[in-house]
Design a protein around this motif. Structure first.
Motif, PDB file in Angstrom:
ATOM      1  N   VAL A 102       0.836  -1.200   0.000  1.00 26.08           N
ATOM      2  CA  VAL A 102       0.000   0.000   0.000  1.00 26.08           C
ATOM      3  C   VAL A 102       0.875   1.256   0.000  1.00 26.08           C
ATOM      4  O   VAL A 102       0.614   2.201  -0.738  1.00 26.08           O
ATOM      5  CB  VAL A 102      -0.970  -0.015   1.204  1.00 26.08           C
ATOM      6  N   VAL A 103       1.915   1.262   0.803  1.00 20.25           N
ATOM      7  CA  VAL A 103       2.817   2.417   0.847  1.00 20.25           C
ATOM      8  C   VAL A 103       3.459   2.625  -0.514  1.00 20.25           C
ATOM      9  O   VAL A 103       3.547   3.755  -1.009  1.00 20.25           O
ATOM     10  CB  VAL A 103       3.884   2.234   1.956  1.00 20.25           C
ATOM     11  N   ARG A 104       3.903   1.548  -1.141  1.00 19.05           N
ATOM     12  CA  ARG A 104       4.518   1.641  -2.460  1.00 19.05           C
ATOM     13  C   ARG A 104       3.525   2.180  -3.484  1.00 19.05           C
ATOM     14  O   ARG A 104       3.842   3.052  -4.290  1.00 19.05           O
ATOM     15  CB  ARG A 104       5.012   0.256  -2.895  1.00 19.05           C
ATOM     16  N   ASP A 105       2.283   1.693  -3.446  1.00 18.70           N
ATOM     17  CA  ASP A 105       1.273   2.120  -4.419  1.00 18.70           C
ATOM     18  C   ASP A 105       0.845   3.565  -4.218  1.00 18.70           C
ATOM     19  O   ASP A 105       0.387   4.211  -5.157  1.00 18.70           O
ATOM     20  CB  ASP A 105       0.037   1.210  -4.346  1.00 18.70           C
ATOM     21  N   ARG A 106       0.959   4.109  -3.054  1.00 20.45           N
ATOM     22  CA  ARG A 106       0.510   5.474  -2.781  1.00 20.45           C
ATOM     23  C   ARG A 106       1.592   6.519  -2.985  1.00 20.45           C
ATOM     24  O   ARG A 106       1.324   7.702  -2.850  1.00 20.45           O
ATOM     25  CB  ARG A 106      -0.015   5.567  -1.349  1.00 20.45           C
ATOM     26  N   ARG A 107       2.816   6.106  -3.274  1.00 18.50           N
ATOM     27  CA  ARG A 107       3.863   7.081  -3.556  1.00 18.50           C
ATOM     28  C   ARG A 107       3.485   7.859  -4.806  1.00 18.50           C
ATOM     29  O   ARG A 107       2.845   7.310  -5.713  1.00 18.50           O
ATOM     30  CB  ARG A 107       5.192   6.374  -3.790  1.00 18.50           C
ATOM     31  N   ARG A 112       7.928   6.952  -8.387  1.00 14.88           N
ATOM     32  CA  ARG A 112       7.948   5.545  -8.769  1.00 14.88           C
ATOM     33  C   ARG A 112       8.709   5.295 -10.055  1.00 14.88           C
ATOM     34  O   ARG A 112       9.076   4.189 -10.352  1.00 14.88           O
ATOM     35  CB  ARG A 112       6.526   5.023  -8.931  1.00 14.88           C
TER      36      ARG A 112
END
Length: 127
Positions: A102-107, A112
């Motif tokens: 989730v943290v990766r997807d919300r960057r 990214r």
């Protein structure tokens, strides 16, 4: 004598602690207690009847040895009352993985992109 009754007495628990390190003679065990040698011998007999200690004759001396496996009954009984973790460990691993995703997807999208950090830092150094 059962193991639970044997370990119920504080003097006998102290003797078990002393014997946990190494075999000892009655005279060695008496030195750290405030009771007589015959009283220590009586406690050692109770511990022997419960299977917690055994005696070895070495010459004219009798050495007492702890038989720690006899304490397994106490350990097994006490382990029944230890609280199980509310969530199994494998579930926490799955939660950790999901949080990272989730943290990766919300960057932000710029962060990214491969090389985005490098071009941003190069732009800052030229200014």
């Amino acid at each position: 004598m059962d193991v639970f009754r044997a370990v119920a007495d504080p003097v006998r628990r102290a003797l078990i602690e002393q014997l946990a390190g190494e075999p000892r003679r009655v005279v060695d065990l008496t030195a750290s207690q405030e009771i007589s040698r015959p009283a220590i011998s009586k406690h050692l007999r109770i511990l022997a009847d419960a299977g917690l200690v055994s005696a070895e004759d070495r010459g004219r001396e009798r050495w007492y040895v702890l038989r720690a496996e006899a304490l397994d009954a106490v350990t097994d009984w006490a382990d029944r009352f230890r609280a199980a973790p509310p969530v199994p460990e494998h579930a926490l691993d799955a939660l950790d993985l999901e949080v990272r995703r989730v943290v990766r997807d919300r960057r932000p999208a710029a962060a990214r992109r491969p090389g985005a950090e490098q071009s941003r830092s190069e732009g800052e150094s030229t200014a």
